[in-house]
Scaffold this active site. Structure first.
Site, mmCIF file in Angstrom:
data_model
loop_
_atom_site.group_PDB
_atom_site.id
_atom_site.type_symbol
_atom_site.label_atom_id
_atom_site.label_comp_id
_atom_site.label_asym_id
_atom_site.label_seq_id
_atom_site.Cartn_x
_atom_site.Cartn_y
_atom_site.Cartn_z
ATOM 1 N N GLU A 149 -11.572 4.078 -0.707
ATOM 2 C CA GLU A 149 -11.914 4.395 0.682
ATOM 3 C C GLU A 149 -12.765 5.656 0.801
ATOM 4 O O GLU A 149 -12.481 6.675 0.189
ATOM 5 C CB GLU A 149 -10.656 4.540 1.545
ATOM 6 C CG GLU A 149 -9.570 5.439 1.019
ATOM 7 C CD GLU A 149 -8.525 4.670 0.223
ATOM 8 O OE1 GLU A 149 -8.859 3.651 -0.393
ATOM 9 O OE2 GLU A 149 -7.386 5.102 0.186
ATOM 10 N N ASP A 170 0.835 -1.197 0.000
ATOM 11 C CA ASP A 170 0.000 0.000 0.000
ATOM 12 C C ASP A 170 0.874 1.253 0.000
ATOM 13 O O ASP A 170 0.454 2.300 0.496
ATOM 14 C CB ASP A 170 -0.913 -0.014 1.242
ATOM 15 C CG ASP A 170 -2.046 1.000 1.135
ATOM 16 O OD1 ASP A 170 -2.611 1.367 2.182
ATOM 17 O OD2 ASP A 170 -2.343 1.437 0.005
ATOM 18 N N LYS A 193 2.549 3.503 -5.666
ATOM 19 C CA LYS A 193 1.975 2.490 -6.572
ATOM 20 C C LYS A 193 2.979 2.039 -7.623
ATOM 21 O O LYS A 193 2.937 0.911 -8.066
ATOM 22 C CB LYS A 193 0.695 3.038 -7.225
ATOM 23 C CG LYS A 193 -0.310 3.597 -6.213
ATOM 24 C CD LYS A 193 -0.540 2.649 -5.028
ATOM 25 C CE LYS A 193 -1.085 3.385 -3.826
ATOM 26 N NZ LYS A 193 -1.030 2.555 -2.571
ATOM 27 N N ASP A 250 -3.284 -3.018 -2.446
ATOM 28 C CA ASP A 250 -4.341 -2.016 -2.443
ATOM 29 C C ASP A 250 -4.245 -1.163 -3.713
ATOM 30 O O ASP A 250 -3.196 -1.077 -4.362
ATOM 31 C CB ASP A 250 -4.207 -1.113 -1.202
ATOM 32 C CG ASP A 250 -5.416 -0.205 -1.022
ATOM 33 O OD1 ASP A 250 -5.263 0.864 -0.418
ATOM 34 O OD2 ASP A 250 -6.514 -0.555 -1.517
ATOM 35 N N ASN A 251 -5.369 -0.552 -4.102
ATOM 36 C CA ASN A 251 -5.402 0.476 -5.154
ATOM 37 C C ASN A 251 -5.041 -0.003 -6.550
ATOM 38 O O ASN A 251 -4.452 0.744 -7.336
ATOM 39 C CB ASN A 251 -4.450 1.634 -4.805
ATOM 40 C CG ASN A 251 -4.654 2.132 -3.414
ATOM 41 O OD1 ASN A 251 -3.774 2.043 -2.578
ATOM 42 N ND2 ASN A 251 -5.837 2.650 -3.131
#
Ligand SMILES: CCNc1ncnc2c1ncn2[C@@H]1O[C@H](/C=C/CNC(=O)c2cc(-c3ccc(F)cc3)cc(O)c2O)[C@@H](O)[C@H]1O
Ligand SMILES: [Mg+2]
Length: 206
Positions: A191, A133, A136, A161-162
């Site tokens: 989120e 996380d 990126k 994540d993401n």
């Protein structure tokens, strides 16, 4: 965020810390925690894996650190890596407020430098679970570094994540095309918003 935790959460109660942060980020100021929707997926994958050695890249304020550490079995450990001293300082206080400091080792510094040192410094043989996380565009580099350092074993679960927003295209391409991973996308939302985002779970096949 830290003030909101100290004001609204109960010391030693991780769930109240998580709820206080979620409430703050929904109603006062958005922040890039994994959040409650994706957090439930994180919880279920983590419970399924039940890791004895877990790694998190990108502690930020410690929200996902608390989510992970609260579900670890006795004797299991979470190492979390954060290179911004200000974020690390906040995270330490949030982790301590939740009463999880004995399960968590927060290591300050860049993941690229620290990953090769985790074995010698913390006696880690390999990780059962890794939560990505951080920046990126560093997911792929650090995944390859973990492979090269022999810190992944057959069955290790990477949870990223993401993968949609902000997105991690080159990482996704790699884990989805490599014969060394079995990958699956968990659709959710960014989120505290209605935008799409999701988590990618990739099992290392050895
Ligand atoms: C240099 C790579 N190595 C690193 N080593 C250690 N810590 C690192 C590293 N990179 C970044 N960090 C830390 O991880 C955290 C960075 C997280 C980056 N996350 C995001 O950019 C992010 C961004 C969004 C987002 C989504 C939509 C938007 F409109 C705006 C933002 C949502 C998220 O869930 C995110 O995770 C910080 O605490 C940073 O200091
Ligand atoms: Mg994130």
């Amino acid at each position: 965020m830290l003030k909101a935790v100290q004001k609204n959460a109960t010391k030693g109660d991780p769930q109240s810390v998580i709820s206080a942060i979620d409430h703050y980020c929904r109603n006062k100021e958005w922040a890039m925690n994994v959040g409650d929707d994706k957090g439930l997926i994180l919880d279920s994958v983590l419970t399924e894996v039940n890791p004895s050695a877990a790694l998190e890249l990108g502690t930020y304020c410690g929200y996902s650190t608390v989510r992970i550490a609260r579900l670890l079995s006795p004797g299991s450990k979470l190492i979390t890596v954060e290179f911004n001293p200000a974020f690390a300082a906040v995270a330490r206080q949030i982790i301590a407020y939740a009463g999880l400091q004995d399960k968590v080792t927060l290591v300050e510094g860049p993941s690229g430098d620290l990953i090769p040192k985790l074995r010698e410094r913390f006696g880690v043989k390999s990780f059962d679970f890794v939560f990505l996380d951080h920046w990126k565009d560093r997911y792929l580099l650090d995944t390859k570094l973990l492979e090269d350092c022999g810190l992944l074993q057959k069955g290790t679960v990477l949870l990223a994540d993401n993968v949609i927003c902000p997105g991690t295209p080159e990482y996704l391409k790699y884990v989805r095309s490599s014969p060394r991973y079995e990958s699956r996308y968990y659709k959710s939302n960014l989120e505290y918003t209605k935008l799409e985002d999701g988590l990618e779970k990739s099992v290392f096949l050895g």
